[in-house]
Scaffold this active site. Structure first.
Site, short mmCIF file in Angstrom:
data_model
loop_
_atom_site.label_atom_id
_atom_site.label_comp_id
_atom_site.label_asym_id
_atom_site.label_seq_id
_atom_site.Cartn_x
_atom_site.Cartn_y
_atom_site.Cartn_z
N CYS A 2 0.80 -1.57 0.00
CA CYS A 2 0.13 0.48 0.29
C CYS A 2 0.43 0.91 -0.71
CB CYS A 2 -0.98 0.50 1.44
SG CYS A 2 -2.35 -1.15 1.39
N LEU A 51 -3.41 -1.93 -1.18
CA LEU A 51 -3.76 -2.75 -2.11
C LEU A 51 -3.70 -3.77 -1.16
CD1 LEU A 51 -2.81 -4.38 -5.04
CD2 LEU A 51 -0.62 -4.65 -3.29
N ASN A 75 1.36 -0.28 5.57
CA ASN A 75 1.52 -0.57 4.66
C ASN A 75 2.35 -1.82 5.07
OD1 ASN A 75 4.23 0.46 2.07
ND2 ASN A 75 2.69 -1.09 2.55
N GLY A 76 2.41 -2.51 4.77
CA GLY A 76 1.99 -3.88 5.38
C GLY A 76 1.58 -5.17 5.50
N THR A 322 24.43 -1.41 -8.38
CA THR A 322 23.65 -2.92 -8.81
C THR A 322 22.24 -2.59 -8.52
OG1 THR A 322 25.58 -3.49 -7.28
CG2 THR A 322 23.64 -5.06 -7.34
N ARG A 325 20.58 -2.49 -11.77
CA ARG A 325 20.21 -3.77 -12.82
C ARG A 325 19.64 -4.69 -12.76
NH1 ARG A 325 26.76 -4.89 -12.36
NH2 ARG A 325 27.43 -2.93 -14.01
#
Length: 562
Positions: A2, A51, A75-76, A322, A325
Site C-alpha cells: 500500500c 492494495l 503499509n504492510g 547493483t 541492474r
C-alpha cells in the site's frame, strides 16, 4: 503493498492539509490501486492507497477506533494478527478482519512498547485526534520503505516513498528500520535489540539442520496469509527454489483457518524473467517442472530494459548500480505478474545476508569476520535488496513478501555460529541451507552456485549497460563528476548515467543523501574488501567480479528429489 501519506503537527488550516495530502498520496497509487482513504482530526491527516490482500471487503484504511478519534494508516502485513486478536480479547471491538487492525488496540493498551509483539513487515502512522499524540513505526529490518520530511510551516510529513514528499518538504530522510517515534520523542527510538549483533553472543554449538528447515518452513507457511491469488518469484537459484518448494507443500490448505479448510487458490504459480538464453530462466523451468507449479517464464530484450531505466529510477528512488541492474528485470516482471491477477508474491531476498551467500564470503578469513559482515549486510539491507524487492514490485501493484527476513527466522539463522556458515576450503556458500533441504529440489538446483539476479537474467544485460554508458558519458564528465555530484559521486560511467537521471527526478540534495554509496564487489560492504587485495582492485559490483572461488569446491552429492 500500500502507500501511506501523513501530515502531523499541522500548525493551521487542517482542511488545506487534508486536500494536499489527498493530492500527494495519489503519487503512490501504483502501490495501492484498489482504494483511497483519508482521515483528519486534531492536527493530523492520514491518507492511504490500498492494495487489498487480507479482508478485501472490509479492510479499507485508515483504520479507526470505535469512536473515530484514533486512526491508523499502515503499509504492510502482520502475520501473527490472529494471535494478537486472541491476546487482546474483549478489550477492543474489532470492526474488520484486517491483519493490521490489532495495531490500534495494542497502541492504546501498551503505548509504543507493543512494537516487539508484531511479526510482519510494516510501516505505519497512528494519530489521536483527542490528544494530538502520534506515532510512526517501521519493521525490524526495513522490508517496507518509509520516509519523513519537514514542510515549510513546520509540519511533519510521512510517506511510503520520497516522491510524495518532494513538492511539500524542504528536506527528506529515511525513517530508520527497527525504530519508532512519538510526538514526545525528538528523534526515532530503537525498539529492536537483537543479541546476535555481537559475535561473542552467539553460542558455538553443534548444528541440527532439521531445526533450520523447520523454522524456515514455518516462516513460509505464515507468509502465505492471503485472500487473493499469489505466486512465487522463481529465479532458479537456491533461495527462491526453496521458497517455491515449501509454498507448494502448503498450498492445498488455507493458512487463515489453521490448515483446516481447502485453499482458495491451491495451485502455486511461479514467475521468472531474463534475456533470451538466460541461465535463470532455464534453471527456473527445471524447478517448476520438478515441483509441479504453474510456471510463467518471460523474456525481455536489452532495449526494453534500457528503455525502462528512467522509470526504474523513479520507482526505486536509487542510483545504486547493483540495485538498478536488478530492479529493471524485476519491475518488468511485476507488470507481467499483475496481468494474471496476482497481487502478492513470495521472494527469496535475505538468505545471502543470513548465510553468507555472496561469492566474496569465500574470502572471509575467520568466523568472526564472516559474522560481522553478515551483521553489516543485514543493517544495510533496507537500502538495497529490501528496497529493490518492495519498490520494483510495488511499481505495478504487487506485494513482495520475504520469508527469509521474518523476525523469528532471523533469530534462528543468526543464532547459528558462523563456523557452520563459512564458505571456502572445499565448501560451497550456504551449504547448511542446501543440506537442510536435501531431497526437496533437483540436485543441480540445490547445489547451483550463487548468481546475483542481475547476472542470472543474462550476462548480456550488464555488458550492454556498460557499453551504453561508455558511449553516453565522456571521460571528462566522469573526471568532473565530484563537482556536479558532491553527494554520491559516481565512480564509473554507468553510475554517472544513473546518478544524472536521479538528479533530474529527485533534485533535493537530501534525497540523494538517502541513497548509499561506496566501494563494493559482488555486493560486499567496504569493510569486506580488506579481506583480499584482489577485491580492492575491482570497481564493478557484479558477482562475476569474484572468480575462481569454486575451483576447489567438493562435488555435490547426488540426491533423489521427493
Amino acid at each position: 503493498m500500500c502507500g501511506i501519506f501523513a501530515f502531523l503537527d499541522v500548525p493551521r488550516d487542517l482542511d488545506r492539509a487534508r486536500a494536499l495530502a489527498v493530492k500527494q498520496v495519489a503519487m503512490l497509487r501504483h502501490r495501492g490501486p484498489d482504494w483511497t482513504g483519508t482521515w483528519s482530526g486534531g492536527r493530523a491527516v492520514l491518507a492511504h492507497e490500498r492494495l487489498a490482500i487480507v479482508d478485501v471487503q472490509h479492510g479499507a484504511q485508515p483504520l479507526r477506533s470505535e469512536d473515530g478519534t484514533l486512526a491508523l494508516a499502515v503499509n504492510g502485513e502482520i502475520y501473527n494478527h490472529r494471535e494478537l486478536r486472541a491476546e487482546i480479547g474483549d478489550r477492543w471491538t474489532f470492526a474488520t478482519d484486517s491483519d493490521c487492525e490489532p495495531i490500534l488496540p495494542l497502541y492504546r493498551l501498551h503505548g509504543p512498547r507493543f512494537m516487539s509483539k508484531l511479526r510482519g513487515m510494516y510501516a505505519f502512522v497512528i494519530a489521536d485526534a483527542t490528544s494530538d499524540q502520534w506515532m510512526i513505526g517501521r519493521d525490524h529490518i526495513g522490508i517496507v520503505p518509509l520516509y519523513v520530511g519537514r514542510t515549510p510551516d513546520g509540519a511533519i510529513a510521512v510517506a511510503s516513498e520520497m516522491k510524495a514528499l518532494l513538492a511539500v518538504c524542504t528536506s527528506v530522510r529515511e525513517f530508520p528500520p527497527g525504530h519508532y517515534q512519538t510526538d514526545s520523542d525528538p528523534e526515532p527510538v530503537r525498539w529492536w535489540h537483537p543479541t546476535w549483533t555481537s559475535f561473542d553472543a552467539v553460542p558455538d554449538r553443534d548444528l541440527d539442520v532439521g531445526v533450520l528447515r523447520d523454522a524456515f518452513s514455518e516462516s513460509v507457511h505464515a507468509h502465505l496469509m492471503s485472500d487473493v491469488p499469489y505466486g512465487v518469484l522463481l529465479s532458479g537459484g537456491l533461495d527462491s527454489s526453496v521458497v517455491a518448494a515449501l509454498a507448494s507443500r502448503f498450498a492445498e490448505q488455507r493458512v487463515e483457518s489453521d490448515d483446516q479448510d481447502r485453499a482458495w487458490w491451491p495451485r502455486v504459480h511461479t514467475f521468472s524473467i531474463g534475456l533470451p538464453g538466460s541461465p535463470d530462466v532455464a534453471a527456473a523451468a527445471k524447478v517448476a517442472k520438478a515441483l509441479g507449479t504453474v510456471h510463467h517464464a518471460f523474456t525481455y530484450t536489452f532495449q526494453e530494459g534500457l528503455d525502462a531505466i528512467r522509470d526504474v529510477i523513479w520507482h526505486t528512488e536509487t542510483y545504486d548500480v547493483t540495485s538498478i541492474r536488478a530492479s529493471t528485470p524485476m519491475m518488468l516482471l511485476a507488470r507481467r505478474i499483475r496481468t494474471f491477477g496476482v497481487k502478492m508474491v513470495l521472494s527469496g531476498e535475505g538468505a545471502d545476508e543470513l548465510f553468507g551467500g555472496y561469492l566474496y564470503f569465500h574470502k572471509a578469513p575467520d568466523p568472526r569476520a564472516f559474522h560481522e559482515e553478515l551483521v553489516r549486510k543485514l543493517d544495510a539491507l533496507h537500502l538495497y535488496d529490501c528496497l529493490r524487492a518492495n519498490k520494483a514490485m510495488a511499481a505495478w501493484g504487487v506485494e513482495a513478501r520475504v520469508p527469509f527476513l521474518d523476525i523469528r527466522f532471523i533469530e534462528v539463522a543468526m543464532g547459528i555460529h558462523a563456523r557452520h556458515k563459512m564458505a571456502g576450503n572445499g565448501k560451497i556458500e550456504k551449504r547448511i541451507l542446501r543440506e537442510a533441504f536435501e531431497g526437496w529440489l533437483p540436485p543441480e538446483i540445490l547445489w547451483r552456485q550463487k548468481e546475483q539476479f542481475s547476472d542470472g537474467v543474462g550476462y548480456g544485460w550488464i555488458d550492454g549497460l556498460k557499453a551504453h554508458a561508455e558511449s553516453s558519458v565522456s571521460a571528462r564528465q566522469l573526471t568532473d563528476a565530484a563537482a556536479r555530484f558532491p553527494i554520491g559521486t559516481p565512480k564509473s560511467k554507468e553510475a554517472y548515467v544513473y546518478r544524472s537521471i536521479f538528479d533530474e527526478l529527485f533534485p533535493l540534495p537530501s534525497a540523494a543523501a538517502c541513497v548509499p554509496s561506496g566501494p563494493s564487489v559482488a555486493c560486499s560492504t567496504a569493510a569486506a574488501l580488506l579481506w583480499d587485495p584482489s577485491l580492492q582492485q575491482v570497481v564493478d559490483p557484479s558477482g562475476r567480479a569474484v572468480r575462481g572461488v569454486h575451483a576447489n569446491a567438493l562435488d555435490a552429492p547426488t540426491r533423489t528429489v521427493v
